[in-house]
Write a protein that holds these residues in place. Structure first.
Motif, PDB file in Angstrom:
ATOM      1  N   VAL A   1       0.836  -1.204   0.000  1.00  0.00           N
ATOM      2  CA  VAL A   1       0.000   0.000   0.000  1.00  0.00           C
ATOM      3  C   VAL A   1       0.871   1.254   0.000  1.00  0.00           C
ATOM      4  O   VAL A   1       0.597   2.219  -0.739  1.00  0.00           O
ATOM      5  N   ALA A   2       1.928   1.260   0.800  1.00  0.00           N
ATOM      6  CA  ALA A   2       2.816   2.425   0.841  1.00  0.00           C
ATOM      7  C   ALA A   2       3.484   2.664  -0.505  1.00  0.00           C
ATOM      8  O   ALA A   2       3.625   3.811  -0.948  1.00  0.00           O
ATOM      9  N   ALA A   3       3.877   1.588  -1.178  1.00  0.00           N
ATOM     10  CA  ALA A   3       4.527   1.728  -2.482  1.00  0.00           C
ATOM     11  C   ALA A   3       3.560   2.281  -3.520  1.00  0.00           C
ATOM     12  O   ALA A   3       3.925   3.122  -4.350  1.00  0.00           O
ATOM     13  N   VAL A   4       2.322   1.824  -3.492  1.00  0.00           N
ATOM     14  CA  VAL A   4       1.321   2.335  -4.429  1.00  0.00           C
ATOM     15  C   VAL A   4       1.080   3.817  -4.168  1.00  0.00           C
ATOM     16  O   VAL A   4       1.046   4.638  -5.105  1.00  0.00           O
ATOM     17  N   ARG A   5       0.937   4.181  -2.914  1.00  0.00           N
ATOM     18  CA  ARG A   5       0.689   5.596  -2.594  1.00  0.00           C
ATOM     19  C   ARG A   5       1.872   6.471  -2.977  1.00  0.00           C
ATOM     20  O   ARG A   5       1.686   7.591  -3.467  1.00  0.00           O
ATOM     21  N   ALA A   6       3.079   5.964  -2.774  1.00  0.00           N
ATOM     22  CA  ALA A   6       4.253   6.741  -3.166  1.00  0.00           C
ATOM     23  C   ALA A   6       4.306   6.936  -4.673  1.00  0.00           C
ATOM     24  O   ALA A   6       4.654   8.012  -5.169  1.00  0.00           O
ATOM     25  N   ALA A   7       3.937   5.901  -5.427  1.00  0.00           N
ATOM     26  CA  ALA A   7       3.952   6.002  -6.885  1.00  0.00           C
ATOM     27  C   ALA A   7       2.887   6.967  -7.387  1.00  0.00           C
ATOM     28  O   ALA A   7       3.064   7.613  -8.428  1.00  0.00           O
ATOM     29  N   ALA A   8       1.777   7.093  -6.656  1.00  0.00           N
ATOM     30  CA  ALA A   8       0.680   7.955  -7.093  1.00  0.00           C
ATOM     31  C   ALA A   8       0.778   9.366  -6.540  1.00  0.00           C
ATOM     32  O   ALA A   8       0.041  10.251  -6.977  1.00  0.00           O
ATOM     33  N   LEU A   9       1.684   9.591  -5.610  1.00  0.00           N
ATOM     34  CA  LEU A   9       1.680  10.814  -4.815  1.00  0.00           C
ATOM     35  C   LEU A   9       1.765  12.088  -5.643  1.00  0.00           C
ATOM     36  O   LEU A   9       1.017  13.036  -5.433  1.00  0.00           O
ATOM     37  N   VAL A  10       2.653  12.121  -6.610  1.00  0.00           N
ATOM     38  CA  VAL A  10       2.921  13.367  -7.324  1.00  0.00           C
ATOM     39  C   VAL A  10       1.736  13.793  -8.172  1.00  0.00           C
ATOM     40  O   VAL A  10       1.256  14.937  -8.094  1.00  0.00           O
ATOM     41  N   GLU A  11       1.216  12.870  -8.994  1.00  0.00           N
ATOM     42  CA  GLU A  11       0.173  13.245  -9.941  1.00  0.00           C
ATOM     43  C   GLU A  11      -1.235  12.917  -9.461  1.00  0.00           C
ATOM     44  O   GLU A  11      -2.198  13.533  -9.914  1.00  0.00           O
ATOM     45  N   ARG A  12      -1.368  11.943  -8.529  1.00  0.00           N
ATOM     46  CA  ARG A  12      -2.700  11.520  -8.101  1.00  0.00           C
ATOM     47  C   ARG A  12      -2.744  11.360  -6.584  1.00  0.00           C
ATOM     48  O   ARG A  12      -2.780  10.247  -6.057  1.00  0.00           O
ATOM     49  N   PRO A  13      -2.717  12.476  -5.857  1.00  0.00           N
ATOM     50  CA  PRO A  13      -2.660  12.385  -4.391  1.00  0.00           C
ATOM     51  C   PRO A  13      -3.876  11.725  -3.758  1.00  0.00           C
ATOM     52  O   PRO A  13      -3.797  11.225  -2.650  1.00  0.00           O
ATOM     53  N   GLY A  14      -5.037  11.713  -4.432  1.00  0.00           N
ATOM     54  CA  GLY A  14      -6.227  11.082  -3.868  1.00  0.00           C
ATOM     55  C   GLY A  14      -6.438   9.660  -4.330  1.00  0.00           C
ATOM     56  O   GLY A  14      -7.543   9.118  -4.192  1.00  0.00           O
ATOM     57  N   PHE A  15      -5.401   9.027  -4.845  1.00  0.00           N
ATOM     58  CA  PHE A  15      -5.479   7.675  -5.392  1.00  0.00           C
ATOM     59  C   PHE A  15      -5.968   6.706  -4.320  1.00  0.00           C
ATOM     60  O   PHE A  15      -5.419   6.621  -3.227  1.00  0.00           O
TER      61      PHE A  15
END
Length: 405
Positions: free
Chosen positions: A269-283
């Motif tokens: 979950v942390a890796a997915v959120r880190a990958a989405a953080l820049v362009e999709r913060p509400g992922f």
């Protein structure tokens, strides 16, 4: 409630009418396979084919260059989903106003087990389960976490659902399955799913167990099962495991496996959120989950309190009965009360209902099943599976979704 439907890229690619059909059903969100296991699937409405055979577990997009030189690494799909099939389907669905969330299968990969047998779960008899990567092995964990981040956060994707993010065991529905001759029961399934690879043997030792002795005890406990004597399910599910191998051994195996599963789920979950953080913060990140922590399979066994503190919610199997929602709903309510009545960002408790009659689903009772799930705490629906269902099944889905709440 919001209803999302599962879909494969090959249900959309090559069929320009597919997005409009979904919109006509009332579907505005799709959970689209991005990384998936081997399968054989019907495509009853596709203009080019009727059966798709996905020969091995694969990512349904071009895997990144960062996998070069790594083992294990994800495999590209063959002719069943060439190129960026996921991306092509996502664009077509998005153009029709359908929001796409990725569907990522993690610890279920037969080709990986065949080409890298040391990655597989090994039972107490020394038999390997090539479909089930051992989630305790460091290299396998690193692969699964990196795969989760890459496959989940594809262009045009608003969220993800992680399947098999935990232990996979004996139960699998393998090709031409022939393992139902002896009823194992839940305790037998647990014992046959215990892993004895080098990493797990070390883990058991860290819990104060002798791995060789544990394997011998497991084999001995299963002997009456093979003779058809049963395994004490009347004592209660976990109590039956304790009766078979002893409470201390049972607790130690559960502690080791529980830690491996929880830390993998946290890392993924942390890796997915880190990958989405820049362009999709509400992922949005959801897990396919079962509220019994020691259960294995596509719906990974989890501790509801833990997983609802890690992910944005869960997708829970509810075909036949929505009872598995209850522990998650009760935990969500406790969490809300601990916040002094303030609602958080909205925990998702999605009830997964099969709407394919030929696969045991009941699209005719979808409205009633959805209402019952809502009573038990469901906030959303997942419909399995818009690509596999017949026209008559989909007509019933459309009717149910068009009813006022």
């Amino acid at each position: 409630m919001k209803a999302a439907a599962f879909l494969y890229p090959w249900d959309v690619v090559g069929d320009p009418g597919a997005p409009a059909r979904l919109v006509g059903l009332g579907i505005r969100q799709v959970t689209l396979a991005a990384a998936y296991h081997s399968t054989r699937a019907l495509t009853p409405r596709h203009p080019r084919h009727r059966v798709v055979t996905a020969a091995h577990a694969a990512v349904l997009y071009p895997p990144g260059d960062h996998w070069q030189g790594r083992a294990p690494r994800p495999y590209a799909a063959g002719e069943w989903a060439p190129g960026d099939a996921y991306g092509e389907a996502t664009r077509a669905l998005g153009d029709a106003g359908i929001e796409v969330h990725s569907w990522v299968v993690l610890a279920h990969n037969s080709r990986m087990g065949e080409e890298h047998p040391a990655t597989s779960v090994v039972n107490a008899y020394g038999d390997r389960y090539p479909w089930a990567p051992c989630i305790a092995q460091p290299a396998t964990r690193a692969y699964l976490v990196d795969l989760a981040a890459e496959a989940a956060v594809r262009p045009g994707t608003h969220g993800t659902e992680l399947e098999s993010c935990g232990w996979y065991g004996l139960a699998h529905l393998h090709a031409h399955d022939k393992i139902a001759g002896v009823p194992l029961g839940e305790a037998g399934q647990y014992l046959m799913s215990l892993c004895f690879c080098a990493s797990c043997r070390e883990g058991y030792a860290g819990q104060g167990l002798d791995p060789d002795e544990l394997a011998a005890v497991v084999r001995g406990a299963l002997e009456p099962v093979w003779r058809g004597a049963g395994e004490g399910e009347s004592d209660g599910r976990w109590a039956a495991v304790e009766k078979l191998i002893g409470p201390d051994r049972a607790a130690a195996t559960r502690a080791w496996r529980g830690t491996a599963a929880r830390t993998l789920q946290e890392a993924a979950v942390a890796a997915v959120r880190a990958a989405a953080l820049v362009e999709r913060p509400g992922f949005q990140v959801l897990l396919h989950a079962d509220p019994v922590p020691y259960h294995c399979g596509a719906n990974a066994g989890v501790d509801p309190a833990h997983i609802l503190s890690v992910a944005d919610g869960v997708v829970v199997p509810c075909t036949g009965s929505p009872r598995l929602l209850t522990p998650f709903a009760e935990q969500s309510k406790r969490d809300e009360q601990s916040m002094h009545g303030k609602k958080g960002d909205g925990v998702v408790l999605a009830a997964n209902l099969t709407v394919v009659s030929g696969m045991g689903g009941s699209p005719a009772t979808l409205a009633a099943d959805a209402a019952r799930a809502a009573e038990l705490g469901a906030t959303e629906l997942r419909l399995y599976h818009a690509g596999l269902a017949s026209d008559s099944d989909l007509a019933l889905v459309e009717e149910a979704l068009s009813r006022p709440e």
